[in-house]
Design a protein around this motif. Structure first.
Motif, PDB file in Angstrom:
ATOM      1  N   HIS A 127      31.881  48.167 -10.589  1.00 39.47           N
ATOM      2  CA  HIS A 127      31.437  49.490 -11.020  1.00 39.47           C
ATOM      3  C   HIS A 127      30.120  49.866 -10.366  1.00 39.47           C
ATOM      4  O   HIS A 127      29.958  50.994  -9.865  1.00 39.47           O
ATOM      5  CB  HIS A 127      31.297  49.485 -12.547  1.00 39.47           C
ATOM      6  N   GLU A 128      29.175  48.930 -10.337  1.00 35.98           N
ATOM      7  CA  GLU A 128      27.864  49.219  -9.755  1.00 35.98           C
ATOM      8  C   GLU A 128      27.952  49.489  -8.262  1.00 35.98           C
ATOM      9  O   GLU A 128      27.365  50.456  -7.755  1.00 35.98           O
ATOM     10  CB  GLU A 128      26.920  48.036 -10.017  1.00 35.98           C
ATOM     11  N   VAL A 129      28.682  48.636  -7.557  1.00 39.52           N
ATOM     12  CA  VAL A 129      28.765  48.762  -6.098  1.00 39.52           C
ATOM     13  C   VAL A 129      29.458  50.056  -5.695  1.00 39.52           C
ATOM     14  O   VAL A 129      28.997  50.774  -4.799  1.00 39.52           O
ATOM     15  CB  VAL A 129      29.479  47.531  -5.497  1.00 39.52           C
ATOM     16  N   GLN A 130      30.570  50.377  -6.331  1.00 35.13           N
ATOM     17  CA  GLN A 130      31.279  51.599  -5.976  1.00 35.13           C
ATOM     18  C   GLN A 130      30.446  52.838  -6.296  1.00 35.13           C
ATOM     19  O   GLN A 130      30.377  53.774  -5.484  1.00 35.13           O
ATOM     20  CB  GLN A 130      32.618  51.667  -6.720  1.00 35.13           C
ATOM     21  N   SER A 131      29.822  52.854  -7.467  1.00 37.68           N
ATOM     22  CA  SER A 131      29.042  54.027  -7.866  1.00 37.68           C
ATOM     23  C   SER A 131      27.840  54.234  -6.966  1.00 37.68           C
ATOM     24  O   SER A 131      27.547  55.363  -6.540  1.00 37.68           O
ATOM     25  CB  SER A 131      28.578  53.873  -9.325  1.00 37.68           C
ATOM     26  N   MET A 132      27.137  53.149  -6.653  1.00 32.25           N
ATOM     27  CA  MET A 132      25.915  53.279  -5.874  1.00 32.25           C
ATOM     28  C   MET A 132      26.200  53.495  -4.394  1.00 32.25           C
ATOM     29  O   MET A 132      25.497  54.265  -3.721  1.00 32.25           O
ATOM     30  CB  MET A 132      25.037  52.034  -6.061  1.00 32.25           C
ATOM     31  N   SER A 133      27.221  52.837  -3.854  1.00 38.88           N
ATOM     32  CA  SER A 133      27.478  52.931  -2.415  1.00 38.88           C
ATOM     33  C   SER A 133      27.840  54.353  -2.000  1.00 38.88           C
ATOM     34  O   SER A 133      27.442  54.813  -0.918  1.00 38.88           O
ATOM     35  CB  SER A 133      28.584  51.957  -2.001  1.00 38.88           C
ATOM     36  N   GLU A 134      28.568  55.069  -2.833  1.00 37.15           N
ATOM     37  CA  GLU A 134      28.923  56.450  -2.487  1.00 37.15           C
ATOM     38  C   GLU A 134      27.674  57.328  -2.429  1.00 37.15           C
ATOM     39  O   GLU A 134      27.535  58.177  -1.549  1.00 37.15           O
ATOM     40  CB  GLU A 134      29.919  57.011  -3.502  1.00 37.15           C
ATOM     41  N   VAL A 135      26.752  57.105  -3.367  1.00 35.64           N
ATOM     42  CA  VAL A 135      25.498  57.850  -3.357  1.00 35.64           C
ATOM     43  C   VAL A 135      24.683  57.518  -2.114  1.00 35.64           C
ATOM     44  O   VAL A 135      24.153  58.411  -1.438  1.00 35.64           O
ATOM     45  CB  VAL A 135      24.685  57.548  -4.640  1.00 35.64           C
ATOM     46  N   VAL A 136      24.591  56.233  -1.777  1.00 42.12           N
ATOM     47  CA  VAL A 136      23.822  55.815  -0.605  1.00 42.12           C
ATOM     48  C   VAL A 136      24.420  56.397   0.670  1.00 42.12           C
ATOM     49  O   VAL A 136      23.704  56.866   1.563  1.00 42.12           O
ATOM     50  CB  VAL A 136      23.745  54.276  -0.523  1.00 42.12           C
ATOM     51  N   ALA A 137      25.745  56.376   0.772  1.00 40.17           N
ATOM     52  CA  ALA A 137      26.409  56.934   1.950  1.00 40.17           C
ATOM     53  C   ALA A 137      26.113  58.427   2.088  1.00 40.17           C
ATOM     54  O   ALA A 137      25.871  58.928   3.192  1.00 40.17           O
ATOM     55  CB  ALA A 137      27.911  56.694   1.874  1.00 40.17           C
ATOM     56  N   CYS A 138      26.116  59.145   0.973  1.00 41.42           N
ATOM     57  CA  CYS A 138      25.803  60.578   1.017  1.00 41.42           C
ATOM     58  C   CYS A 138      24.342  60.816   1.387  1.00 41.42           C
ATOM     59  O   CYS A 138      24.023  61.761   2.123  1.00 41.42           O
ATOM     60  CB  CYS A 138      26.117  61.223  -0.329  1.00 41.42           C
ATOM     61  N   LEU A 139      23.441  59.970   0.893  1.00 43.47           N
ATOM     62  CA  LEU A 139      22.029  60.098   1.268  1.00 43.47           C
ATOM     63  C   LEU A 139      21.840  59.847   2.758  1.00 43.47           C
ATOM     64  O   LEU A 139      21.087  60.560   3.435  1.00 43.47           O
ATOM     65  CB  LEU A 139      21.183  59.112   0.458  1.00 43.47           C
ATOM     66  N   ALA A 140      22.517  58.816   3.275  1.00 38.30           N
ATOM     67  CA  ALA A 140      22.404  58.510   4.701  1.00 38.30           C
ATOM     68  C   ALA A 140      22.888  59.678   5.542  1.00 38.30           C
ATOM     69  O   ALA A 140      22.249  60.058   6.533  1.00 38.30           O
ATOM     70  CB  ALA A 140      23.204  57.245   5.024  1.00 38.30           C
ATOM     71  N   GLN A 141      24.007  60.255   5.167  1.00 40.14           N
ATOM     72  CA  GLN A 141      24.525  61.386   5.925  1.00 40.14           C
ATOM     73  C   GLN A 141      23.632  62.608   5.770  1.00 40.14           C
ATOM     74  O   GLN A 141      23.397  63.345   6.731  1.00 40.14           O
ATOM     75  CB  GLN A 141      25.941  61.722   5.467  1.00 40.14           C
ATOM     76  N   ARG A 142      23.120  62.800   4.568  1.00 37.13           N
ATOM     77  CA  ARG A 142      22.229  63.941   4.327  1.00 37.13           C
ATOM     78  C   ARG A 142      21.007  63.896   5.226  1.00 37.13           C
ATOM     79  O   ARG A 142      20.523  64.928   5.703  1.00 37.13           O
ATOM     80  CB  ARG A 142      21.803  63.913   2.852  1.00 37.13           C
ATOM     81  N   CYS A 143      20.507  62.694   5.470  1.00 36.91           N
ATOM     82  CA  CYS A 143      19.311  62.530   6.289  1.00 36.91           C
ATOM     83  C   CYS A 143      19.641  62.193   7.744  1.00 36.91           C
ATOM     84  O   CYS A 143      18.735  61.940   8.540  1.00 36.91           O
ATOM     85  CB  CYS A 143      18.413  61.447   5.696  1.00 36.91           C
ATOM     86  N   GLY A 144      20.906  62.137   8.090  1.00 36.70           N
ATOM     87  CA  GLY A 144      21.292  61.915   9.476  1.00 36.70           C
ATOM     88  C   GLY A 144      20.970  60.534   9.995  1.00 36.70           C
ATOM     89  O   GLY A 144      20.594  60.373  11.161  1.00 36.70           O
ATOM     90  N   VAL A 145      21.099  59.497   9.142  1.00 40.58           N
ATOM     91  CA  VAL A 145      20.782  58.132   9.563  1.00 40.58           C
ATOM     92  C   VAL A 145      22.013  57.253   9.425  1.00 40.58           C
ATOM     93  O   VAL A 145      22.943  57.569   8.674  1.00 40.58           O
ATOM     94  CB  VAL A 145      19.600  57.546   8.751  1.00 40.58           C
ATOM     95  N   LYS A 146      22.011  56.144  10.141  1.00 43.01           N
ATOM     96  CA  LYS A 146      23.140  55.208  10.124  1.00 43.01           C
ATOM     97  C   LYS A 146      22.746  53.822   9.630  1.00 43.01           C
ATOM     98  O   LYS A 146      23.573  52.928   9.574  1.00 43.01           O
ATOM     99  CB  LYS A 146      23.733  55.079  11.537  1.00 43.01           C
ATOM    100  N   GLN A 147      21.470  53.642   9.321  1.00 42.60           N
ATOM    101  CA  GLN A 147      20.997  52.328   8.904  1.00 42.60           C
ATOM    102  C   GLN A 147      20.562  52.337   7.441  1.00 42.60           C
ATOM    103  O   GLN A 147      20.044  53.340   6.935  1.00 42.60           O
ATOM    104  CB  GLN A 147      19.830  51.862   9.782  1.00 42.60           C
TER     105      GLN A 147
END
Length: 596
Positions: A149-169
């Motif tokens: 539950h934690e990994v799925q919930s948090m990873s989607e948010v992190v992926a969206c933040l990375a894309q929002r800021c245009g980063v891949k790391q």
């Protein structure tokens, strides 16, 4: 433009409200359970009966009842406490005030869905392409339900933040065994650097990541076969999951997560303080046998070994030998390609706000910094790093273990230099020299949602420890309250046996007391067990307010920074599954390149 839902002034006003509430009630949270009877805690703080507290806080209580009028007629109260005696006289008033001063009551949190919607709306307006998502992994195949539950919930948010800021790391601080890091790299194609101070954790993360990649490749092939054929998935005849014999991997703790298991232990230890470790903590984190078996099978060292037919090669046709040779060459080429493009790199290092990330990571570009249940001071250090390092475009931090925080203004604590202590973090609270105290921070680790369902507090072990303290006071003058008894309750067969084991652990003379002497103490205090139960329930009620102040302090710290375009407190997890469920989110302003 992704705008913050609350301004700095509004967050400061909420902090003022919680501060005022805790200035009246914090003494309850700071009362030590071990000293409950030796310090006559109930009579010091309470002017009500234990039965009144339990009936008001119990599941059958009427939550809509008005505060009691009888007490108000006798004296004026503040949050249920008498202004003259500072003792609790109105339980209902306290309960209502506690709800109003928790994070849900203050109304300062965004939901996870609200955050994702805002991030995706801004992405659509900017014309950014959607995030790259690999073949979807079913995390419950290799994690327990809490971690999944934690990994799925948090990873989607992190992926969206990375894309929002245009980063891949992504930099995962306190990455532990690498579940979040591996999932981010495999599921979203992000380049993840997992930093953990434990070399054991990072070595284990290397192995798990290698095994997960193998598992992922077969999983993707199986999904393609299912989609193509429209029928139930079956593994290729050339690939099978081998049976694991005991001791093959030696990794029997794989289901206990990135340090998150500490959370469930906190819920059991927190009321005991420096005393017994409750054995029920382990019961909360017991792995599911079916999930465990599947995970160990899928991620063993010998997983996915190609199985050769029993037919000798010389009996195969030339065409069959050629086909198998080609398949082997292709498989080896795929493995080499996968190894050459490692997406998750575990690193061993102790990090602080002063750590130079570029010295740890040679290939570092702009990145998102994350932390899933980072313990104690590591959570505020993560936020300090985010503010100090220009290469960090965004942060998503979920802290835990508040009892391990250092406090700058705690007169009973160790010396702590400004800018290093974990609490307070914001200049607003530092200007007020605010401190909570260790017992209050330990109380903040309690899980109200779980306790309300009958989980989390093992009263017998707490009662045993408090009565033992009375015995030690009466018969052992050299005893110091900070001495640890350890986990003797789980082995004890009775109260007498518990005391005998505890005296032996403390290296005290057992012959001073007979069994009947020890049993007399138990019989004397048993009628007062209700006092301890009621008092600890009040502690649980205050827990969300103390946690709220700690998290509001961290949010206030980000609001005080000038180059941040967005900061928020977001509930990422279901509190029943993961009690430490709140994340601090921040994004920096980067002009035209990143319109955060």
């Amino acid at each position: 433009m992704l705008s913050s839902s609350y301004s700095l002034t509004e967050i400061q006003r909420r902090i003022d409200e919680v501060q005022r509430f805790l200035s009246i009630t914090l003494s309850i949270a700071n009362a030590h359970t071990v000293e409950f009877y030796t310090q006559d805690v109930w009579n010091r703080f309470m002017a009500v009966l234990p039965e009144e507290v339990l009936s008001t806080l119990g599941p059958a209580s009427d939550q809509q009842r008005e505060p009691g009028h009888k007490a108000k007629e006798q004296s004026r109260t503040t949050f249920g406490f008498c202004n003259d005696t500072n003792r609790l006289v109105d339980v209902c008033e306290l309960l209502q005030a506690a709800k109003a001063h928790s994070l849900p009551g203050l109304g300062v949190c965004m939901s996870r869905d609200e955050l994702l919607q805002a991030l995706r709306e801004n992405r659509s307006k900017s014309g950014a392409p959607p995030a790259e998502i690999g073949a979807e992994l079913e995390t419950d195949e290799f994690m327990n339900s809490k971690k999944s539950h934690e990994v799925q919930s948090m990873s989607e948010v992190v992926a969206c933040l990375a894309q929002r800021c245009g980063v891949k790391q992504v930099i995962d601080v306190g990455s532990g065994k690498g579940y979040l890091s591996s999932f981010l790299s495999l599921q979203y194609g992000l380049r993840v650097y997992g930093i953990d101070s434990s070399s054991t954790n990072t070595h284990g993360a290397h192995e798990r990541n290698r095994k997960l990649k193998k598992f992922s490749r077969v999983y993707q092939k199986r999904n393609k076969a299912v989609r193509g054929q429209g029928e139930a998935a079956t593994l290729s005849p050339q690939v099978e999951l081998v049976e694991i014999k005991p001791g093959t991997d030696g990794d029997n703790d794989v289901l206990h997560g990135d340090g998150a298991g500490i959370v469930s232990q906190e819920e059991e230890k927190v009321l005991i303080g420096s005393s017994d470790v409750n054995p029920a903590a382990e019961r909360h984190s017991e792995p599911n046998p079916e999930t465990d078996e599947l995970f160990l099978s899928a991620l063993s060292l010998d997983v996915l070994q190609p199985t050769s037919p029993r037919v000798p090669p010389r009996q195969l046709s030339a065409e069959e030998r050629k086909r198998r040779k080609t398949e082997n060459l292709e498989r080896k080429a795929q493995d080499r390609a996968a190894s050459a493009s490692v997406m998750f790199s575990p690193l061993t290092s102790y990090v602080t706000a002063e750590t130079e990330l570029r010295e740890l990571i040679n290939e570092l570009e702009d990145a998102v910094m994350v932390g899933l249940h980072t313990c104690g001071d590591l959570a505020p250090s993560t936020l300090r790093m985010f503010v100090a390092k220009p290469e960090l475009a965004s942060v998503c931090s979920v802290g835990c273990c508040y009892h391990l925080l250092s406090e700058e203004f705690d007169p009973a604590g160790q010396e702590c230099l400004p800018g290093v202590c974990g609490f307070p973090l914001s200049q607003y609270l530092r200007d007020r020299s605010w401190f909570c105290g260790r017992n209050a921070r330990m109380s903040a680790c309690l899980a109200l949602e779980r306790v309300s369902l009958g989980q989390g507090i093992q009263m017998e072990s707490l009662f045993y420890r408090a009565v033992l303290h009375v015995i030690l006071r009466d018969h052992y003058s050299s005893f110091k309250s900070e001495k640890r008894v350890g986990n003797v309750y789980s082995k004890a067969k009775s109260f007498v046996d518990y005391v005998r084991r505890a005296l032996s652990r403390l290296e005290l003379d057992e012959t001073k007391l007979s069994d009947s002497d020890i049993q007399d103490y138990n019989d004397t205090y048993t009628p007062r067990r209700g006092e301890m139960h009621a008092f600890n329930m009040l502690k649980v009620t205050l827990a969300p307010c103390i946690e709220g102040l700690i998290l509001l302090d961290r949010l206030c710290y980000l609001k005080e920074q000038e180059d941040l375009s967005f900061s928020a407190l977001v509930q990422l997890f279901d509190p029943l599954l993961s009690p430490r469920c709140y994340a601090i989110i921040g994004l920096k302003s980067y002009g035209d390149r990143i319109s955060c």
